[in-house]
Design an enzyme around this catalytic site. Structure first.
Site, mmCIF file in Angstrom:
data_model
loop_
_atom_site.group_PDB
_atom_site.id
_atom_site.type_symbol
_atom_site.label_atom_id
_atom_site.label_comp_id
_atom_site.label_asym_id
_atom_site.label_seq_id
_atom_site.Cartn_x
_atom_site.Cartn_y
_atom_site.Cartn_z
ATOM 1 N N GLU A 1 -11.596 -119.199 31.682
ATOM 2 C CA GLU A 1 -11.724 -117.393 31.058
ATOM 3 C C GLU A 1 -10.378 -117.430 31.994
ATOM 4 O O GLU A 1 -10.499 -116.962 32.747
ATOM 5 C CB GLU A 1 -12.385 -116.572 32.006
ATOM 6 N N LYS B 1 -12.609 -117.306 26.699
ATOM 7 C CA LYS B 1 -12.402 -115.570 27.508
ATOM 8 C C LYS B 1 -10.670 -115.549 27.550
ATOM 9 O O LYS B 1 -10.616 -115.632 28.380
ATOM 10 C CB LYS B 1 -13.306 -115.913 28.103
HETATM 11 P P1 13P Z 1 -13.449 -106.748 31.686
HETATM 12 O O1 13P Z 1 -13.799 -106.531 30.416
HETATM 13 O O2 13P Z 1 -13.443 -105.482 32.542
HETATM 14 O O3 13P Z 1 -12.164 -107.371 31.964
HETATM 15 O O4 13P Z 1 -14.091 -108.122 32.234
HETATM 16 C C1 13P Z 1 -14.309 -109.428 32.003
HETATM 17 C C2 13P Z 1 -14.613 -110.284 33.127
HETATM 18 O O5 13P Z 1 -15.916 -110.983 33.153
HETATM 19 C C3 13P Z 1 -13.345 -109.983 34.089
HETATM 20 O O6 13P Z 1 -13.780 -111.511 34.186
#
Ligand code: 13P
Length: 338
Positions: free
Chosen positions: A178, A220
């Protein structure tokens, strides 16, 4: 079972064209902020009750293929004593775990951040696996300013993501990678596209250097949107620039891209995901969701810490999840919002 078979099995269940991923892995500090917004005290019991509510919603498994949990939740149980990861698995939802330890400033790169948590990760993963986790998540954060991210910021963050992913794969756990490019600021969409392109390019370069098998990971990312204080873009504009940027940087071997919501409102995130999926046949990856706020906000507001509101909160959660599943098919319409 070999680590490859283990990861293939997890990917086969997580990359499901009908379902997405629920991010319920807010750290204790973050959930306290989210709870405070709707007047809930962040006690351990409230966090347990809230996450139980999400995972026990009847039919959640029809829309959710996997859930990212926080370490505390992995060790908690529902009212009847069922461990929460087991409750999720019984609903057909694979339990995963956020394994990074939060972020701080990156020395030498003013304005950039870096995430902690690699020390002892392999040992922690063995414990998480024993508790039922089959995939993990690690988040690096990139603020956009006129000077950020810097070259050092791009390289250091990419290196962390790649080292994390390599450790996970060595023990048969699927990593969600991510790199979150923050929405804060008044930057243009073009600037967001440029930064995301630099970020994704550097991340896949580092993943390659560390020998990460792209077939057994999930990306992600943020969607390419203008900054929060700039004028909003249409879903078609978001989809066009997000896909152009992904195509330039993300290899076709990656099976799935599950977007974060990053501060978009629930209906905005769903509309953008829907627009992205209008181009289904033109992308090599499945495009899904791994939202936290955009999936949970309606449920949290409906619950407000009152057991009497559990059915309403579960209903709000299931409805949001259903709309996002429709968006994965490109079949969502704004008129479906109540
Ligand atoms: P959000 O969808 O609120 O951005 O959160 C995703 C997430 O996993 C943040 O690390």
């Amino acid at each position: 079972m070999s680590v490859i078979t283990e990861m293939q099995d997890t990917i086969d269940q997580l990359i499901d064209y009908r379902r997405g991923i629920l991010a319920a892995d807010e750290s204790t500090g973050t959930i306290a902020k989210r709870f405070a917004d709707v007047g809930i005290d962040s006690t351990e019991e409230n966090r347990r009750a809230y996450r139980t509510l999400l995972l026990s919603a009847e039919g959640a498994g029809d829309a959710i293929a996997g859930v990212i949990l926080y370490e505390e939740t992995l060790g908690q149980a529902a009212d009847d004593g069922t461990p929460l990861p087991e409750l999720a698995a019984a609903r057909g939802i694979i339990p995963g775990i956020k394994v990074d330890k939060g972020k701080g400033p990156l020395p030498g790169a003013p304005g950039d951040m870096i995430t902690y948590g690699l020390d002892g990760l392999a040992e922690r993963l063995e414990t998480y696996k024993a508790q039922g986790a089959r995939f993990t998540k690690w988040r690096e954060v990139y603020p956009i300013t006129d000077h950020n991210p810097t070259r050092l910021g791009l390289e250091a963050n990419a290196e962390m993501l790649a080292r994390y992913a390599a450790v996970c794969q060595s023990v048969g756990v699927v990593p969600i990678v991510e790199p979150e490019v923050l929405i804060d600021g008044d930057h243009s969409m073009a600037r967001s596209a440029t930064v995301n392109e630099q970020v994704w390019h550097s991340v896949f370069h580092a993943l390659h250097q560390h020998g990460v098998l792209l077939e057994y990971m999930i990306l992600k990312p943020s969607m390419v949107t203008p900054g929060k204080s700039a004028a909003r873009a249409t879903p078609a504009q978001v989809a066009e620039l997000t896909l152009q940027t992904l195509r330039r940087t993300v290899p076709a071997a990656v099976p799935g891209i599950n977007f974060l919501s990053g501060g978009q409102s629930p209906d905005e995130a769903t509309a953008n995901l829907n627009a992205l999926n209008q181009f289904h046949d033109k992308t090599p990856w499945q495009l899904g969701f791994s939202f936290a706020r955009a999936l949970q906000e309606p449920a949290m507001s409906a619950w407000r810490g009152d057991p009497a509101n559990v059915p309403a909160a579960q209903g709000a959660f299931l409805e949001r999840a259903r709309l996002n599943c429709l968006a994965m098919q490109g079949e969502y319409q704004a008129s479906m919002e109540t």
